[in-house]
Design an enzyme around this catalytic site. Structure first.
Site, PDB file in Angstrom:
ATOM      1  N   LYS A 156      39.191  41.510  47.684  1.00 52.76           N
ATOM      2  CA  LYS A 156      39.736  42.410  46.767  1.00 52.76           C
ATOM      3  C   LYS A 156      38.852  42.911  45.900  1.00 52.76           C
ATOM      4  O   LYS A 156      38.942  44.206  45.395  1.00 52.76           O
ATOM      5  CB  LYS A 156      41.130  41.795  46.227  1.00 52.76           C
TER       6      LYS A 156
ATOM      7  N   HIS B  46      43.434  33.079  44.729  1.00 48.99           N
ATOM      8  CA  HIS B  46      42.840  32.087  44.481  1.00 48.99           C
ATOM      9  C   HIS B  46      43.044  30.705  45.591  1.00 48.99           C
ATOM     10  O   HIS B  46      42.304  30.224  45.854  1.00 48.99           O
ATOM     11  CB  HIS B  46      42.698  31.410  42.865  1.00 48.99           C
TER      12      HIS B  46
ATOM     13  N   GLY C 110      37.069  36.729  46.716  1.00 46.66           N
ATOM     14  CA  GLY C 110      37.934  37.373  47.334  1.00 46.66           C
ATOM     15  C   GLY C 110      37.359  38.934  47.657  1.00 46.66           C
ATOM     16  O   GLY C 110      36.818  39.772  46.808  1.00 46.66           O
TER      17      GLY C 110
ATOM     18  N   HIS D  49      46.020  32.431  40.819  1.00 47.52           N
ATOM     19  CA  HIS D  49      47.367  33.027  41.688  1.00 47.52           C
ATOM     20  C   HIS D  49      46.987  32.935  43.046  1.00 47.52           C
ATOM     21  O   HIS D  49      46.068  32.262  43.473  1.00 47.52           O
ATOM     22  CB  HIS D  49      47.367  34.608  41.152  1.00 47.52           C
TER      23      HIS D  49
ATOM     24  N   LYS E  51      48.126  41.662  47.580  1.00 47.03           N
ATOM     25  CA  LYS E  51      48.605  41.017  46.362  1.00 47.03           C
ATOM     26  C   LYS E  51      48.072  40.746  45.043  1.00 47.03           C
ATOM     27  O   LYS E  51      46.540  40.773  45.053  1.00 47.03           O
ATOM     28  CB  LYS E  51      48.819  39.337  46.829  1.00 47.03           C
TER      29      LYS E  51
END
Ligand code: PAF
Length: 283
Positions: free
Chosen positions: A149, A37, A147, A34, A184
């Site tokens: 996140k 990445h 990431g 996604h 996201k």
């Protein structure tokens, strides 16, 4: 782009590239790529001579009741995306190649795992650490990209790299956000229309928390209460956690100073969202 499925072939290729003094940027993934990445690949492409992407759905990091068999897979789509984004080598081993027999050594991550998402996934980060140890030894990267996140995973990888002296630079990459601030995620499509509107409160609550810290607030409970109240009043989501810890140690703090993380998880009707801010706080 070369697709390599065998460990010995990968190691031979990586040794050759290293002997040519090439820098190697590594993006480990479980596939079904996604935008998050793709941002990691883009950053790896900017920083390195060679970019390696791995796709391996690692059985060791799934609990017995988790979705290993139904985890989404789409290799041909992933392969085209990787090629398009400038990946040089795609490492795509089978489970038999990675784990030909049960491993005789188990890695247990002792710190940074009993909080946040790790609390409800016992053993998950042991599996992540095991597969990354193998992948780091196979790819031998100069830099590895993760990431922010999944800030807890970054914290665990930081511990793994430093405890085991992997000669690898960890590059945590910023969270990519929608225009209205929502982090996201491929899961955002599962938000109902009204939940999608409400979900921006997660980001706004983190912005408000940071503003309070900038004004001088140093009590972690004040920050937790502020974030919790904002999410509770602006969404119908169920708060899983709102936590403030030192980062990357993920320890509770009495007063905010140094690097801290404000992390949250909120369950909506069909999806659970996570978000965080990592902030440098002056004492
Ligand atoms: O973040 C992931 O996709 C996985 O945990 C990782 C780092 C590829 C290890 O399997």
């Amino acid at each position: 782009m070369r697709v390599i499925t065998k460990i010995h072939e990968m190691q031979t290729e990586m040794k050759k590239l290293k002997s040519q003094s090439k820098s190697i940027g590594f993006v480990p993934t479980m596939g079904f790529l996604h935008e998050g990445h793709l941002t990691l690949i883009k950053k790896a492409r900017q920083d390195n001579d060679v970019v390696v992407l791995s796709i391996f759905v690692n059985p060791l990091q799934f609990g017995p009741t988790e979705d290993f068999s139904t985890y989404p897979r789409d290799f041909s789509r992933d392969k085209s995306l990787a090629e398009c984004k400038g990946v040089d080598i795609l490492f795509y081993p089978s489970a038999e190649e990675m784990y030909p027999q049960p491993t005789s050594v188990k890695i247990i991550v002792q710190e940074r795992t009993d909080v946040l998402c790790g609390k409800s996934r016992p053993g998950h980060f042991d599996g992540v650490a095991a597969v990354l140890t193998k992948l780091f030894n196979i790819v031998m990267p100069t830099r590895a990209y993760f990431g922010k996140k999944d800030a807890q995973q970054v914290a665990v990888v930081e511990g793994l790299i430093s405890d085991f002296n992997f000669p690898i630079e960890l590059i945590p990459v910023d969270i990519v956000r929608e225009e209205d601030g929502l982090a996201k995620s491929s899961r955002n499509v599962n938000l109902l229309p009204e939940e999608r509107v409400q979900a921006t409160a997660l980001y706004h609550s983190l912005i408000a928390a940071k503003a309070e810290i900038d004004k001088g607030v140093r009590n972690p409970n004040t920050i937790k209460t502020l974030v919790t109240n904002m999410i509770a009043s602006e969404t119908k989501g169920e708060i899983d956690y709102v936590e403030v810890y030192s980062y990357p140690q993920l320890k509770t703090v009495e007063t905010l100073s140094g690097t801290i993380i404000i992390a949250l998880a909120v369950k909506f009707s069909k999806v659970r969202l996570i978000d965080n801010f990592i902030i440098e706080v002056e004492a």
